[in-house]
Write a protein that holds these residues in place. Structure first.
Motif, PDB file in Angstrom:
ATOM      1  N   ALA A 188      37.789  44.156  31.672  1.00 45.42           N
ATOM      2  CA  ALA A 188      38.970  43.554  32.449  1.00 45.42           C
ATOM      3  C   ALA A 188      39.202  42.120  31.897  1.00 45.42           C
TER       4      ALA A 188
ATOM      5  N   TYR B 198      41.486  46.860  32.444  1.00 44.57           N
ATOM      6  CA  TYR B 198      41.950  46.575  33.854  1.00 44.57           C
ATOM      7  C   TYR B 198      42.607  44.986  33.639  1.00 44.57           C
TER       8      TYR B 198
ATOM      9  N   VAL C 172      44.035  42.066  35.241  1.00 44.26           N
ATOM     10  CA  VAL C 172      43.787  41.646  36.579  1.00 44.26           C
ATOM     11  C   VAL C 172      44.433  40.300  36.638  1.00 44.26           C
TER      12      VAL C 172
ATOM     13  N   HIS D  47      52.505  41.206  36.498  1.00 44.65           N
ATOM     14  CA  HIS D  47      52.458  42.825  36.437  1.00 44.65           C
ATOM     15  C   HIS D  47      53.826  43.481  36.100  1.00 44.65           C
TER      16      HIS D  47
ATOM     17  N   GLN E 223      45.450  49.487  33.296  1.00 44.94           N
ATOM     18  CA  GLN E 223      45.695  49.554  34.652  1.00 44.94           C
ATOM     19  C   GLN E 223      45.811  48.185  35.073  1.00 44.94           C
ATOM     20  N   THR E 224      46.851  48.023  35.657  1.00 52.83           N
ATOM     21  CA  THR E 224      47.143  46.598  36.505  1.00 52.83           C
ATOM     22  C   THR E 224      46.417  46.629  37.813  1.00 52.83           C
ATOM     23  N   VAL E 225      45.817  45.422  38.181  1.00 50.19           N
ATOM     24  CA  VAL E 225      45.063  45.318  39.314  1.00 50.19           C
ATOM     25  C   VAL E 225      45.359  43.920  39.683  1.00 50.19           C
ATOM     26  N   THR E 226      45.952  44.002  41.056  1.00 56.25           N
ATOM     27  CA  THR E 226      46.568  42.770  41.643  1.00 56.25           C
ATOM     28  C   THR E 226      45.129  42.372  42.695  1.00 56.25           C
ATOM     29  N   ALA E 227      44.694  41.009  42.259  1.00 57.68           N
ATOM     30  CA  ALA E 227      43.337  40.664  43.136  1.00 57.68           C
ATOM     31  C   ALA E 227      43.070  39.227  42.661  1.00 57.68           C
TER      32      ALA E 227
ATOM     33  N   LEU F  50      37.226  41.245  43.586  1.00 59.23           N
ATOM     34  CA  LEU F  50      37.721  42.223  42.692  1.00 59.23           C
ATOM     35  C   LEU F  50      37.276  43.476  42.983  1.00 59.23           C
TER      36      LEU F  50
ATOM     37  N   PHE G   7      36.426  46.439  41.910  1.00 58.96           N
ATOM     38  CA  PHE G   7      35.679  47.275  41.111  1.00 58.96           C
ATOM     39  C   PHE G   7      33.891  47.496  41.668  1.00 58.96           C
TER      40      PHE G   7
END
Length: 189
Positions: free
Chosen positions: A41, A62, A64, A71, A84-88, A93, A95
């Motif tokens: 990440a 990831y 993040v 993003h 993979q984009t993760v908005t957090a 998180l 995961f």
């Protein structure tokens, strides 16, 4: 020090190749020392400036970021298939426990530093998983990066990681930045 983020209206500055003077792709790669099938990440990934290089060498990255606008900008530039984009937020998180082989953050630790974020990083990293922090140093000149009063010193990162159950493998101050590389040795409660 409160939570803050980088202004998306200035995101073009995140693509400036002069950033490599503070941390090159090769240097970051050597700190991470990933395997080809690793899941990694990028915490505070922004526009994916460092994400893309790491993605060339691992199974999944990831990206993040707490700001969906980052993003969107990253998507305009083209996101590799294995990213993979993760908005957090970093302290919450999405995961599973022990899900990732390593995490890295480049020039964003000062935006989320805190016990909750370090605890969350420890939770998502596999035992022995690596965290790499390259961030602006409080002892810097302040001509690049955030204002000096928004930064931490190396000792802050060392203490935060140690208190979070990490074992330091590398810690060094540099001209305008610092580097910490640590392994997750925390025990689940």
């Amino acid at each position: 020090m409160g939570f803050h983020t980088f202004d998306p209206d200035r995101a073009d500055r995140l693509e400036d190749v002069s950033r490599y003077r503070w941390c090159s792709n090769e240097e970051l790669f050597s700190f991470l020392s990933p395997s080809p099938d690793d899941e990694v990440a990028d915490l505070g990934s922004g526009t994916g400036f460092y994400t893309d290089f790491v993605a060339d060498h691992v199974g999944t990255v990831y990206a993040v970021d707490i700001q969906p606008e980052m993003h969107d900008i990253y998507a305009e530039n083209g996101i590799p298939e294995n990213v993979q984009t993760v908005t957090a937020p970093i302290d919450d998180l999405p995961f599973e426990d022990d899900a990732l082989d390593s995490v890295f953050t480049t020039m964003t630790y000062h935006e989320f530093s805190g016990a909750e974020a370090i605890s969350e990083i420890a939770r998502i990293l596999r035992p022995g998983g690596r965290v790499v922090i390259v961030d602006w140093a409080r002892e810097g000149y302040g001509t690049d990066g955030p204002p000096l009063d928004s930064r931490h010193d190396l000792g802050h990162a060392i203490s935060a990681l140690s208190d979070g159950g990490f074992v330091l493998d590398r810690a060094e101050s540099r001209t305008e930045t610092f580097v910490c590389v640590a392994r997750n040795e925390s025990e689940r409660r």
